[in-house]
Design a protein around this motif. Sequence first.
Motif, PDB file in Angstrom:
ATOM      1  N   GLN A   9     -33.027 -15.839   5.943  1.00 10.58           N
ATOM      2  CA  GLN A   9     -31.472 -16.955   6.159  1.00 10.58           C
ATOM      3  C   GLN A   9     -31.040 -16.561   4.931  1.00 10.58           C
ATOM      4  O   GLN A   9     -31.000 -16.486   4.452  1.00 10.58           O
ATOM      5  CB  GLN A   9     -32.269 -18.127   6.369  1.00 10.58           C
ATOM      6  N   PHE A  10     -29.693 -16.047   5.938  1.00 10.31           N
ATOM      7  CA  PHE A  10     -28.402 -15.832   4.680  1.00 10.31           C
ATOM      8  C   PHE A  10     -27.765 -16.960   5.039  1.00 10.31           C
ATOM      9  O   PHE A  10     -26.978 -17.623   5.999  1.00 10.31           O
ATOM     10  CB  PHE A  10     -27.424 -14.663   4.872  1.00 10.31           C
ATOM     11  N   PHE A  11     -27.291 -17.686   3.472  1.00  6.80           N
ATOM     12  CA  PHE A  11     -26.241 -18.469   3.094  1.00  6.80           C
ATOM     13  C   PHE A  11     -25.430 -18.225   2.155  1.00  6.80           C
ATOM     14  O   PHE A  11     -25.767 -17.125   1.366  1.00  6.80           O
ATOM     15  CB  PHE A  11     -27.138 -19.480   2.665  1.00  6.80           C
ATOM     16  N   GLY A  12     -24.470 -18.635   1.397  1.00  2.60           N
ATOM     17  CA  GLY A  12     -23.501 -18.662   0.709  1.00  2.60           C
ATOM     18  C   GLY A  12     -22.848 -17.599   1.134  1.00  2.60           C
ATOM     19  O   GLY A  12     -22.478 -16.408  -0.190  1.00  2.60           O
ATOM     20  N   VAL A  13     -22.556 -17.241   2.218  1.00  3.21           N
ATOM     21  CA  VAL A  13     -22.296 -15.559   2.704  1.00  3.21           C
ATOM     22  C   VAL A  13     -20.932 -15.579   2.802  1.00  3.21           C
ATOM     23  O   VAL A  13     -19.694 -16.572   2.485  1.00  3.21           O
ATOM     24  CB  VAL A  13     -22.465 -15.499   4.070  1.00  3.21           C
ATOM     25  N   PRO A  14     -20.146 -15.079   1.892  1.00  3.58           N
ATOM     26  CA  PRO A  14     -18.428 -15.000   1.286  1.00  3.58           C
ATOM     27  C   PRO A  14     -17.552 -15.021   2.267  1.00  3.58           C
ATOM     28  O   PRO A  14     -17.958 -14.113   3.663  1.00  3.58           O
ATOM     29  CB  PRO A  14     -18.020 -13.869  -0.163  1.00  3.58           C
ATOM     30  N   GLU A  15     -16.349 -15.488   2.472  1.00  4.14           N
ATOM     31  CA  GLU A  15     -16.012 -15.488   3.631  1.00  4.14           C
ATOM     32  C   GLU A  15     -15.413 -14.044   4.752  1.00  4.14           C
ATOM     33  O   GLU A  15     -15.427 -13.946   5.465  1.00  4.14           O
ATOM     34  CB  GLU A  15     -14.349 -16.393   2.798  1.00  4.14           C
ATOM     35  N   GLY A  16     -15.025 -13.173   3.859  1.00  4.70           N
ATOM     36  CA  GLY A  16     -14.440 -11.549   4.005  1.00  4.70           C
ATOM     37  C   GLY A  16     -15.662 -10.942   4.915  1.00  4.70           C
ATOM     38  O   GLY A  16     -15.829 -10.400   5.486  1.00  4.70           O
ATOM     39  N   LEU A  17     -17.120 -11.301   3.915  1.00  6.49           N
ATOM     40  CA  LEU A  17     -17.957 -10.641   5.040  1.00  6.49           C
ATOM     41  C   LEU A  17     -18.310 -11.311   5.504  1.00  6.49           C
ATOM     42  O   LEU A  17     -18.940 -11.228   7.151  1.00  6.49           O
ATOM     43  CB  LEU A  17     -19.540 -10.519   3.754  1.00  6.49           C
ATOM     44  N   THR A  18     -18.071 -12.992   6.288  1.00  5.56           N
ATOM     45  CA  THR A  18     -18.666 -13.910   7.621  1.00  5.56           C
ATOM     46  C   THR A  18     -17.577 -12.805   8.267  1.00  5.56           C
ATOM     47  O   THR A  18     -17.589 -12.487   9.434  1.00  5.56           O
ATOM     48  CB  THR A  18     -17.872 -14.823   7.117  1.00  5.56           C
ATOM     49  N   GLY A  19     -16.322 -13.283   8.179  1.00  5.35           N
ATOM     50  CA  GLY A  19     -14.745 -12.178   8.565  1.00  5.35           C
ATOM     51  C   GLY A  19     -16.106 -10.836   9.042  1.00  5.35           C
ATOM     52  O   GLY A  19     -15.464 -10.613  10.759  1.00  5.35           O
ATOM     53  N   MET A  23     -40.258 -21.890  -0.971  1.00 13.61           N
ATOM     54  CA  MET A  23     -39.107 -21.497  -0.828  1.00 13.61           C
ATOM     55  C   MET A  23     -39.153 -20.039  -2.212  1.00 13.61           C
ATOM     56  O   MET A  23     -38.581 -20.412  -2.942  1.00 13.61           O
ATOM     57  CB  MET A  23     -37.753 -22.759  -0.839  1.00 13.61           C
ATOM     58  N   LYS A  24     -39.130 -19.232  -1.406  1.00 11.59           N
ATOM     59  CA  LYS A  24     -38.256 -18.019  -2.165  1.00 11.59           C
ATOM     60  C   LYS A  24     -36.820 -16.990  -1.651  1.00 11.59           C
ATOM     61  O   LYS A  24     -36.310 -17.916  -0.789  1.00 11.59           O
ATOM     62  CB  LYS A  24     -39.119 -16.526  -1.800  1.00 11.59           C
ATOM     63  N   GLN A  50     -39.988 -16.979   5.168  1.00 14.40           N
ATOM     64  CA  GLN A  50     -38.901 -17.425   5.559  1.00 14.40           C
ATOM     65  C   GLN A  50     -38.213 -16.820   4.263  1.00 14.40           C
ATOM     66  O   GLN A  50     -38.767 -17.096   2.229  1.00 14.40           O
ATOM     67  CB  GLN A  50     -38.275 -18.362   5.530  1.00 14.40           C
ATOM     68  N   LEU A  51     -37.219 -15.463   3.852  1.00 16.07           N
ATOM     69  CA  LEU A  51     -36.293 -15.821   2.629  1.00 16.07           C
ATOM     70  C   LEU A  51     -35.327 -16.149   2.308  1.00 16.07           C
ATOM     71  O   LEU A  51     -34.805 -15.657   3.234  1.00 16.07           O
ATOM     72  CB  LEU A  51     -36.612 -13.675   2.310  1.00 16.07           C
ATOM     73  N   ASN A  52     -34.978 -17.234   1.288  1.00 16.44           N
ATOM     74  CA  ASN A  52     -33.544 -16.813   1.696  1.00 16.44           C
ATOM     75  C   ASN A  52     -32.603 -15.916   1.047  1.00 16.44           C
ATOM     76  O   ASN A  52     -32.854 -16.212  -0.304  1.00 16.44           O
ATOM     77  CB  ASN A  52     -33.347 -18.508   1.251  1.00 16.44           C
ATOM     78  N   VAL A  53     -31.466 -16.004   1.381  1.00 19.47           N
ATOM     79  CA  VAL A  53     -31.014 -14.699   0.908  1.00 19.47           C
ATOM     80  C   VAL A  53     -29.763 -15.425   0.357  1.00 19.47           C
ATOM     81  O   VAL A  53     -28.861 -15.330   1.514  1.00 19.47           O
ATOM     82  CB  VAL A  53     -30.643 -13.794   1.733  1.00 19.47           C
ATOM     83  N   ASP A  54     -28.970 -15.414  -0.727  1.00 21.69           N
ATOM     84  CA  ASP A  54     -28.414 -16.581  -1.340  1.00 21.69           C
ATOM     85  C   ASP A  54     -26.791 -14.871  -1.049  1.00 21.69           C
ATOM     86  O   ASP A  54     -26.864 -14.172  -2.658  1.00 21.69           O
ATOM     87  CB  ASP A  54     -28.451 -17.391  -2.732  1.00 21.69           C
TER      88      ASP A  54
END
Length: 91
Positions: free
Chosen positions: A64-74, A1-2, A30-34
């Motif tokens: 796949q994006f994860f660990g997205v900060p709350e402000g960016l999610t907004g 997993m990258k 798949q590349l996971n973007v933290d």
Amino acid sequence: MKIFQPNGTLTLESASRQLATLPSIGQGEQLNVDLSQITTADSSAVALLLHWMRSAQKQGGELQFFGVPEGLTGLIHLYEVDALLPLSNRI
């Protein structure tokens, strides 16, 4: 997993430098973007994530994006692009 983990800011001032930082991925990979280490983000970050998605798709891979900060999610929800950006709470 990258895993790719950008850090610092994703703002208008830094977005152009970040454009080419996405690692190349192979067909079907798949590349996971933290994004958990992003400290500041503005609307340029949303455009950058979309650019990264298109780049991955052109290479035949997916992100796949994860660990997205709350402000960016907004911002992602505000611009109604959450259906285009695969967000996850974890890998």
